[in-house]
Design a protein around this motif. Structure first.
Motif, PDB file in Angstrom:
ATOM      1  N   SER A  33       0.856  -1.284   0.061  1.00  0.00           N
ATOM      2  CA  SER A  33      -0.107   0.122  -0.283  1.00  0.00           C
ATOM      3  C   SER A  33       0.787   1.138   0.018  1.00  0.00           C
ATOM      4  O   SER A  33       0.655   2.061  -0.742  1.00  0.00           O
ATOM      5  CB  SER A  33      -0.874   0.155   1.526  1.00  0.00           C
ATOM      6  OG  SER A  33      -1.772   1.119   1.513  1.00  0.00           O
ATOM      7  N   ARG A  41      -1.042   5.636  -6.928  1.00  0.00           N
ATOM      8  CA  ARG A  41      -1.898   4.649  -7.445  1.00  0.00           C
ATOM      9  C   ARG A  41      -3.225   4.320  -6.258  1.00  0.00           C
ATOM     10  O   ARG A  41      -3.175   4.191  -5.293  1.00  0.00           O
ATOM     11  CB  ARG A  41      -1.378   3.317  -7.626  1.00  0.00           C
ATOM     12  CG  ARG A  41      -0.052   3.247  -8.740  1.00  0.00           C
ATOM     13  CD  ARG A  41      -0.582   3.488 -10.260  1.00  0.00           C
ATOM     14  NE  ARG A  41       0.311   3.475 -11.250  1.00  0.00           N
ATOM     15  CZ  ARG A  41       1.010   4.461 -11.478  1.00  0.00           C
ATOM     16  NH1 ARG A  41       0.831   5.690 -11.111  1.00  0.00           N
ATOM     17  NH2 ARG A  41       2.064   4.187 -12.501  1.00  0.00           N
ATOM     18  N   TRP A  43      -5.323   1.845  -6.101  1.00  0.00           N
ATOM     19  CA  TRP A  43      -5.268   0.548  -5.611  1.00  0.00           C
ATOM     20  C   TRP A  43      -4.368   0.542  -4.299  1.00  0.00           C
ATOM     21  O   TRP A  43      -4.768  -0.607  -3.458  1.00  0.00           O
ATOM     22  CB  TRP A  43      -4.974  -0.485  -6.405  1.00  0.00           C
ATOM     23  CG  TRP A  43      -3.464  -0.416  -7.036  1.00  0.00           C
ATOM     24  CD1 TRP A  43      -3.235   0.106  -8.191  1.00  0.00           C
ATOM     25  CD2 TRP A  43      -2.235  -0.570  -6.047  1.00  0.00           C
ATOM     26  NE1 TRP A  43      -1.656  -0.037  -8.149  1.00  0.00           N
ATOM     27  CE2 TRP A  43      -1.087  -0.534  -7.216  1.00  0.00           C
ATOM     28  CE3 TRP A  43      -1.794  -1.111  -4.977  1.00  0.00           C
ATOM     29  CZ2 TRP A  43       0.246  -0.491  -6.795  1.00  0.00           C
ATOM     30  CZ3 TRP A  43      -0.764  -1.298  -4.573  1.00  0.00           C
ATOM     31  CH2 TRP A  43       0.660  -0.926  -5.569  1.00  0.00           C
ATOM     32  N   VAL A  47      -5.864  -2.185  -0.940  1.00  0.00           N
ATOM     33  CA  VAL A  47      -4.781  -2.895  -0.560  1.00  0.00           C
ATOM     34  C   VAL A  47      -4.479  -2.830   0.961  1.00  0.00           C
ATOM     35  O   VAL A  47      -4.329  -3.899   1.816  1.00  0.00           O
ATOM     36  CB  VAL A  47      -3.456  -3.014  -1.438  1.00  0.00           C
ATOM     37  CG1 VAL A  47      -2.360  -3.719  -0.646  1.00  0.00           C
ATOM     38  CG2 VAL A  47      -3.847  -3.798  -2.594  1.00  0.00           C
ATOM     39  N   TRP A  90      -9.591   6.912  -0.402  1.00  0.00           N
ATOM     40  CA  TRP A  90      -9.969   6.229  -1.416  1.00  0.00           C
ATOM     41  C   TRP A  90     -10.758   6.961  -2.403  1.00  0.00           C
ATOM     42  O   TRP A  90     -10.960   7.110  -3.751  1.00  0.00           O
ATOM     43  CB  TRP A  90     -10.489   4.784  -1.210  1.00  0.00           C
ATOM     44  CG  TRP A  90     -10.747   3.893  -2.470  1.00  0.00           C
ATOM     45  CD1 TRP A  90     -10.340   4.039  -3.527  1.00  0.00           C
ATOM     46  CD2 TRP A  90     -10.990   2.512  -2.388  1.00  0.00           C
ATOM     47  NE1 TRP A  90     -10.881   2.774  -4.446  1.00  0.00           N
ATOM     48  CE2 TRP A  90     -11.218   2.033  -3.426  1.00  0.00           C
ATOM     49  CE3 TRP A  90     -11.491   1.616  -0.987  1.00  0.00           C
ATOM     50  CZ2 TRP A  90     -11.681   0.652  -3.722  1.00  0.00           C
ATOM     51  CZ3 TRP A  90     -11.874   0.283  -1.163  1.00  0.00           C
ATOM     52  CH2 TRP A  90     -11.651  -0.314  -2.521  1.00  0.00           C
ATOM     53  N   THR A  94     -10.208   9.097  -5.964  1.00  0.00           N
ATOM     54  CA  THR A  94     -11.143   8.707  -6.915  1.00  0.00           C
ATOM     55  C   THR A  94     -11.765   9.944  -7.986  1.00  0.00           C
ATOM     56  O   THR A  94     -12.590   9.824  -8.948  1.00  0.00           O
ATOM     57  CB  THR A  94     -12.347   7.551  -7.040  1.00  0.00           C
ATOM     58  OG1 THR A  94     -12.898   7.970  -5.865  1.00  0.00           O
ATOM     59  CG2 THR A  94     -11.433   6.422  -6.558  1.00  0.00           C
TER      60      THR A  94
END
Length: 221
Positions: A33, A41, A43, A47, A90, A94
């Protein structure tokens, strides 16, 4: 279910020390992470959440009956905090336009924000230390409180895209390594050493990215 049962019970031995595979795997997810965060990133957030769930069961040693019956409430509590703040990060990443594969552009925190981070770091440690001590956390309790507070601020700073969040992680690692060794969480302590070097590297990567990005041109009239 068999996989989950193995993951929960599996352990290995180094000399006289017993290590849990979920502690190793949870820290590996945490490192992955951090790598994703350095590369901006998205993701990195999910993670990290998986690693947090695994480590939560590790640091509540007396609750889950692990071979190391020591509770580090700051370490356990910060896993819950990580999950909550990671959902925010997150979502935030996004909602930002991607640039070069990344989800957010590094930026310097304002001086007001920097002062606020320092005050929150010290104040949070002072407030949480007696609380964690009353709940039976491992001594020295101030270290546990420092790690929890710093982890909260660093994760929030990452979500905001502040370059300085890497330095907060360095401050967490400096205190976390001796605490984890003394409490018998050797896999996590070794991983904290790796984190320490990695977070310094991450700081310079984000710093270089911030310096290389041209400032927006403001026109008048």
């Amino acid at each position: 279910m068999d996989v989950l049962r193995w993951l929960f019970d599996a352990e290995f031995h180094i000399g006289t020390q017993t290590l849990l595979w979920r502690e190793v795997i949870g820290n590996a997810f945490g490192l992955a992470s951090a790598l994703g965060g350095m590369r901006r990133r998205i993701w990195a957030w999910p993670v990290g959440i998986v690693g947090n769930l695994l480590l939560l069961t590790v640091f509540l040693g007396t609750v889950f009956g692990t071979p190391n019956p020591v509770n580090l409430l700051g370490q356990a509590g910060r896993q819950i905090m990580f999950i909550v703040v990671s959902v925010y990060g997150w979502y935030r990443w996004t909602r930002r336009p991607a640039d070069g594969g990344g989800a957010i552009e590094p930026q310097w925190a304002s001086w007001k924000a920097r002062i606020g981070l320092v005050v929150a770091m010290v104040g949070g440690t002072l407030i949480l230390t007696p609380l964690f001590r009353a709940l039976g956390s491992y001594e020295p309790v101030w270290s546990d409180a420092w790690i929890f507070t710093g982890s909260l601020l660093a994760t929030y700073g990452m979500a905001k895209g502040w370059v300085e969040f890497w330095l907060i992680w360095v401050a967490v690692d400096v205190v976390g390594v001796p605490l984890l060794f003394s409490a018998g969480y050797y896999a996590s302590a070794l991983m904290y050493i790796v984190y320490g070097g990695f977070t310094l590297f991450g700081f310079f990567v984000w710093r270089r990215r911030r310096i290389a990005r041209p400032e927006p041109v403001v026109t008048v009239g």
